[in-house]
Write a protein that holds these residues in place. Structure first.
Motif: not given
Ligand SMILES: Cc1ncc(C[n+]2csc(CCOP(=O)(O)OP(=O)(O)O)c2C)c(N)n1
Ligand SMILES: CC(=O)[C@@H](O)[C@H](O)COP(=O)(O)O
Ligand SMILES: [Mg+2]
Length: 628
Positions: A436, A440, A560-561, A565, A568-569, A582
């Motif tokens: 996560a 990013c 989370m993240g 994710s 999904g993004e 997930h």
């Protein structure tokens, strides 16, 4: 038989003892700790080395009213034995059992949870200043090792503690437990400074003698103290700790209760920042550990104290060993390679690399922030740094990763060991956030190999990139798959379909591939080894979405993240709507225990993955599940 120890339920019992009985108690505690660890595994050398210090601290200070903060906390088994947990020590580091580090929720005597090093002085200072603000008369004591003293955070705290705040000085005592060892032999200039102080220990002996004489006449004693401060500057090099505003005492023998107790009693009555330098031996009292403190830092399992640790049984190579071998092979092939470890040479598999490439090997001490920016400096000059760092310890260097490496898009490889659940060390050491917190960051890439052979390929792939790349792999061994000794690599940014099935596509990241394949066999699902968290193979994700009714992502990282994710993004950005599930580490800290059991409790074994998919999508076609 622990005659005296059996009578100690709390330190209050200890403080009622005759001082003359304390050496016998210390012997019993040491034997109890050795026998416990021989059954449970866990940290050994540092615990054997702090038995007398622990007895003395609980004898002199009114614990838990006076607060003791243990740095790292891997040396707290004697502390736990003396603070009401003796009968539960056989559950050490097991699920539901006693933790291997201090925990506030385990005992009132565990004043601060530790596990990552060099936090004790900061925490103790906070406690000391809180006492001042609340008008409470209590002491705060930080016990920190010489290795942990090499972290910048320790000096940030010293710098803050050594001066008064609005005219108020903290009543803090820092006890430096100097055993001239980290996990590996210590490194850095501080170690040299401490050695100089220890070489002057005639000074401490003489000084202690002088103090004993002067104690009767306090005014004179104060005069002599001022003279002593001045004289120190002449007799021995002034200590760095005095320059930070501390009253430095020592070095004294950290195994001699007759030195420890009067010195601590003296310091207990002093106001302001005090610094006691004690000299101990890591593994003290157990000859095999004294002789080889690196090997006996921790026991991986049961052993017979009479025989010492058993020889390693060979077996499947660990991911760490795969990395260590790759590092040497790549260093052989490319003289630009530099290997960096923040004080985890053995744990990161770099002993052989150190032997073969001493000039290209850097143990920077417990200094993760420095390690990362040091690597950035090397990369600026055209070298190819490889930072071997546990996932959990990279958390300490997050800004350096963003600000010094990624922003400048420097080619640094991060070999992220212990990625995922680590087991016995528990939540402080879990490496479950790296997916996560890395994905990013612009310019950064993150690779997640599924087995040992894939790990070697991923490392080479990362090394050949001209950008920051992290390769995350778990603690322990993998599948035992044959490992190609070459320096081949992956096709950049591409995942691989490992099983063709129906209706559901499982996108597995890293070593979750194996349980995903096992679950898919029961579900007749498709399975993809995604290999890359970033850059995500978006074309493959969209193809899977086109050909299936549902997508499941599986990662040994926080949901989370995480990588799920990212999937999904990707689908959202493409305007693709289909049922998504997930699977990963839930939003809670995962306790210490057997890692296989812990993964199962998180639903990340084959049975758990299958059950989650059936629960969400049933056995009906997935779309029907969405439309009710
Ligand atoms: C931030 C951080 N980095 C690395 C570690 C791993 N680690 C645990 S103990 C240790 C050595 C500590 O040396 P020292 O403080 O001298 O204690 P000793 O083992 O000698 O008692 C290291 C590097 C850690 N716990 N925390
Ligand atoms: C106390 C500490 O932080 C280290 O000793 C750590 O426990 C090592 O972990 P591994 O056993 O996974 O190398
Ligand atoms: Mg040490």
């Amino acid at each position: 038989m622990s005659k005296i120890l059996d009578s100690i339920q709390t330190p209050a019992d200890l403080r009622r003892m005759a001082r003359s009985d304390l050496p016998a108690l210390a012997r019993e505690v040491r034997e109890f700790v050795l026998n416990t660890v021989s059954q449970t595994g866990g940290h050994l050398g540092s615990n054997l080395g702090t038995v007398e210090l622990t007895v003395a601290l609980h004898y002199v200070f009114n614990t838990p009213h006076d607060r003791i903060v243990w740095d790292v906390g891997h040396q707290t088994y004697p502390h736990k034995v003396l603070t009401g947990r003796r009968e539960r020590m056989h559950t050490l580091r097991q699920l539901g059992g006693i933790a291997g580090f201090p925990r506030r929720d385990e005992s009132e005597y565990d004043t601060f949870a530790t596990g990552h090093s060099s936090t004790s002085i900061s925490a103790a200072l906070g406690m000391a200043m809180a006492a001042k603000q609340k008008g409470e008369d209590r002491k705060a004591i930080a016990v920190i090792g010489d290795g942990s003293m090499t972290a910048g955070m320790a000096f940030e705290a010293l710098n803050n503690a050594g001066v008064s705040h609005a005219g108020v000085h903290a009543d803090i005592l820092v006890v430096l437990n100097d055993n001239d060892m980290s996990i590996s032999p210590p490194v850095g200039a501080l170690n040299k400074h401490l050695a100089r102080l220890m070489s002057g220990n005639f000074y401490a002996a003489a000084r202690e003698g002088a103090k004993a004489v002067l104690k009767a006449a306090p005014p004179l004693f104060e005069l002599a103290r001022r003279f002593e401060e001045h004289a120190k500057g002449m007799v021995v090099p002034g200590t760095i700790f005095e320059e930070f505003g501390f009253n430095y005492v020592g070095p004294i023998d950290g195994h001699d209760l007759d030195a420890l107790i009067p010195t601590l009693e003296n310091l207990r009555n002093k106001k302001g920042p005090q610094f006691l330098h004690v000299v101990t031996k890591k593994g003290y009292g157990y000859k095999m550990a004294e002789a080889d403190p690196v090997k006996y830092h921790a026991a991986s399992g049961r052993f017979n104290p009479a025989e010492g640790f058993p020889k390693s049984s060979g077996g499947k190579p660990t991911f760490t060993q795969i990395f260590g071998q790759w590092l040497c092979d790549m260093a052989e092939a490319d003289e630009r390679l530099v290997g960096i470890t923040p004080a985890m040479r053995e744990g990161s598999g770099m002993v052989e690399f150190h032997k073969r490439f001493p000039r290209r090997y850097h143990d920077v001490g417990i200094a993760e922030q420095h390690a990362v920016t040091f690597a950035a400096g090397l990369a600026c000059e055209g070298l190819k740094p490889v930072v071997a760092i546990y996932s959990t310890f990279l958390q300490r260097a997050y800004d350096q990763l963003v600000h010094d490496v990624a922003l400048q898009n420097l080619p640094v490889v991060f070999a992220l060991d212990r990625g995922g659940i680590v087991g016995a060390d528990g939540p402080t050491h879990a490496g479950v956030y790296d997916i996560a917190f890395i994905r990013c960051i612009p310019n950064c890439a993150l690779l997640a190999p599924s087995d040992e052979n894939e790990c070697r390929l991923a490392l080479t792939t990362a090394y050949r990139r001209d950008q920051p790349v992290a390769v995350r792999y778990p603690r322990g061994s993998g599948t035992g798959v044959a490992v190609d000794p070459g320096l081949g690599e992956w096709e950049w940014g591409k995942g691989v379909v490992r099983r063709e099935g129906q209706r559901t596509a499982i996108l597995a990241f890293g070593t979750m591939l194996q349980p995903a394949l096992a679950a898919a066999a029961k579900l007749d699902a498709t399975v993809v080894d995604m290999r890359f968290v970033k850059p995500l193979d978006e074309a493959l994700v969209l193809e899977m979405a086109r050909r299936h009714d549902a997508i499941v992502t599986v990662e040994e990282g926080c949901v989370m993240g995480g990588a799920g994710s990212a999937v999904g993004e990707c689908l959202a950005a493409a305007g693709v709507a289909l049922p998504l599930l997930h699977l990963g580490i839930p939003d809670r800290f995962v306790e210490h225990g057997d890692p296989v059991k812990l993964l199962s409790l998180c639903g990340l074994d084959a049975e758990g993955i299958e059950a989650s998919i059936r629960k969400r999508f049933g056995t009906r076609p997935a779309l029907a599940a969405v439309n009710g």
